[in-house]
Scaffold this motif. Structure first.
Motif, mmCIF file in Angstrom:
data_model
loop_
_atom_site.group_PDB
_atom_site.id
_atom_site.type_symbol
_atom_site.label_atom_id
_atom_site.label_comp_id
_atom_site.label_asym_id
_atom_site.label_seq_id
_atom_site.Cartn_x
_atom_site.Cartn_y
_atom_site.Cartn_z
ATOM 1 N N LEU A 39 0.927 -1.319 -0.106
ATOM 2 C CA LEU A 39 0.019 -0.059 0.038
ATOM 3 C C LEU A 39 0.881 1.316 0.199
ATOM 4 O O LEU A 39 1.947 1.155 0.539
ATOM 5 C CB LEU A 39 -0.923 0.013 1.361
ATOM 6 N N THR A 40 0.439 2.372 -0.496
ATOM 7 C CA THR A 40 1.348 3.622 -0.810
ATOM 8 C C THR A 40 0.876 4.522 0.515
ATOM 9 O O THR A 40 -0.267 4.039 1.279
ATOM 10 C CB THR A 40 0.893 4.306 -1.999
ATOM 11 N N LEU A 41 1.277 5.598 0.770
ATOM 12 C CA LEU A 41 1.324 6.466 1.804
ATOM 13 C C LEU A 41 -0.156 7.097 1.681
ATOM 14 O O LEU A 41 -0.853 6.951 2.972
ATOM 15 C CB LEU A 41 2.334 7.613 1.776
ATOM 16 N N PRO A 42 -0.661 7.321 0.600
ATOM 17 C CA PRO A 42 -2.086 7.693 0.731
ATOM 18 C C PRO A 42 -3.239 6.816 1.280
ATOM 19 O O PRO A 42 -4.056 7.065 2.206
ATOM 20 C CB PRO A 42 -2.375 8.072 -0.752
ATOM 21 N N ALA A 43 -2.942 5.427 0.776
ATOM 22 C CA ALA A 43 -3.566 4.438 1.376
ATOM 23 C C ALA A 43 -3.627 4.170 2.871
ATOM 24 O O ALA A 43 -4.344 3.915 3.635
ATOM 25 C CB ALA A 43 -3.632 3.251 0.564
ATOM 26 N N LEU A 44 -2.119 3.990 3.273
ATOM 27 C CA LEU A 44 -1.872 3.669 4.718
ATOM 28 C C LEU A 44 -2.236 4.805 5.660
ATOM 29 O O LEU A 44 -2.733 4.502 6.644
ATOM 30 C CB LEU A 44 -0.335 3.393 4.770
ATOM 31 N N ASN A 45 -2.341 6.103 5.108
ATOM 32 C CA ASN A 45 -2.486 7.163 5.792
ATOM 33 C C ASN A 45 -3.988 7.364 6.230
ATOM 34 O O ASN A 45 -4.311 8.117 7.021
ATOM 35 C CB ASN A 45 -1.846 8.486 5.571
ATOM 36 N N SER A 46 -4.824 6.805 5.312
ATOM 37 C CA SER A 46 -6.237 6.703 5.437
ATOM 38 C C SER A 46 -6.741 5.751 6.428
ATOM 39 O O SER A 46 -7.394 4.842 6.348
ATOM 40 C CB SER A 46 -6.770 6.455 4.117
ATOM 41 N N CYS A 47 -6.534 6.235 7.715
ATOM 42 C CA CYS A 47 -7.031 5.451 8.847
ATOM 43 C C CYS A 47 -7.405 6.212 10.024
ATOM 44 O O CYS A 47 -6.802 7.040 10.432
ATOM 45 C CB CYS A 47 -5.923 4.315 9.183
ATOM 46 N N ARG A 48 -8.377 5.706 10.930
ATOM 47 C CA ARG A 48 -8.577 6.186 12.156
ATOM 48 C C ARG A 48 -7.610 6.384 13.129
ATOM 49 O O ARG A 48 -7.373 7.065 13.855
ATOM 50 C CB ARG A 48 -9.862 5.707 12.534
#
Ligand code: 6PG
Length: 244
Positions: free
Chosen positions: A186-195
């Protein structure tokens, strides 16, 4: 560069796994709907995974509404001991979670990029949109470990994948550290999309990289951050090093 994070120190690996499990149970309870948890590979989460399969933890998780993803995968067969989701399946998922709630990165594609495209499509279909909305994170909780070079998932320092801003998942032809197999990450945009982004860092051999991370060095581990809560669970050995 220093992200806004909470560092919680615990005594040892057992306490670390317990604290991580408690946080996971709380995250699940905070969402009465379908929950998405992104797991990590490597050795750091192994105690946690074993703990999740014990009756004490198992009975606290509503397995039918929790979906399990993986942040990166080694491009090896699903049954290979190096396979990250394979390790999580053997530790707890296959005993506890409905098969349809387990979302591995397929590694039977022609190459890592093809696997990445397939997983990106799966994530988008689960999420229900092609664009990530900061107000609606992809994952309720995302687990991470940190590598000796400061990598997270398979985003290695100085590699192009760390700069990806559009793709959610990408292939990495060559790893920077062992095991030297191609990766899908997963890339940063996907990894960072977390609560909640939850790091587990344990043992004296993590002391050197933890020191660099906490000093705010420009490392992938310092570019990973949830917009709401980023927690680093570290044990005393990782914090103090071997000399403690
Ligand atoms: C992998 C990973 C990787 C890992 C770190 C920490 O596939 O290897 O997902 O990012 O989390 O390298 O690894 P350890 O927990 O083994 O130290």
């Amino acid at each position: 560069m220093v992200p806004n994070r909470l560092v919680i120190t615990v005594s040892d690996p057992a306490a670390l796994a317990m604290a991580a499990a408690d946080r996971m149970v709380a995250r699940i309870a905070a969402n009465a709907d379908r929950v998405a948890i992104c797991l990590t590979g490597g050795s750091s989460p192994k105690t946690l995974y074993a703990l999740l399969a014990t009756d004490a933890c198992r009975n606290r998780i509503p397995w039918d509404r929790v979906h399990w993803f993986i942040g990166d995968e080694r491009f090896v067969e699903a049954q290979d001991p190096l396979n990250n989701m394979g390790a999580a399946r053997r530790s707890f998922l296959d005993r506890c979670a409905p098969a349809s709630n387990i979302h591995p990165i397929a590694t039977d594609s022609a190459d890592p990029d093809e696997s990445a495209r397939r997983y990106e499509n799966e994530l988008k279909s689960f999420y229900g949109a092609d664009m990530l909305d900061p107000a609606r994170p992809l994952f309720d909780m995302l687990l991470l470990g940190v590598g000796p070079d400061g990598h997270i998932a398979s985003l290695f320092p100085g590699y192009p994948a760390i700069e990806e801003t559009t793709r959610w998942v990408t292939g990495v032809p060559k790893a920077h550290v062992e095991p030297f197999v191609p990766r899908v990450t997963l890339t940063l945009p996907a990894l960072n999309s977390c609560r909640e982004m939850l790091f587990e860092v344990s043992g004296a051999d993590k002391h050197a990289i933890l020191t660099r991370v906490l000093a705010g060095e420009n490392l992938p581990a310092n570019r990973a951050q949830s917009s709401s809560e980023t927690v680093w669970l570290v044990d005393e050995a990782a914090l103090a090093g071997a000399a403690s």
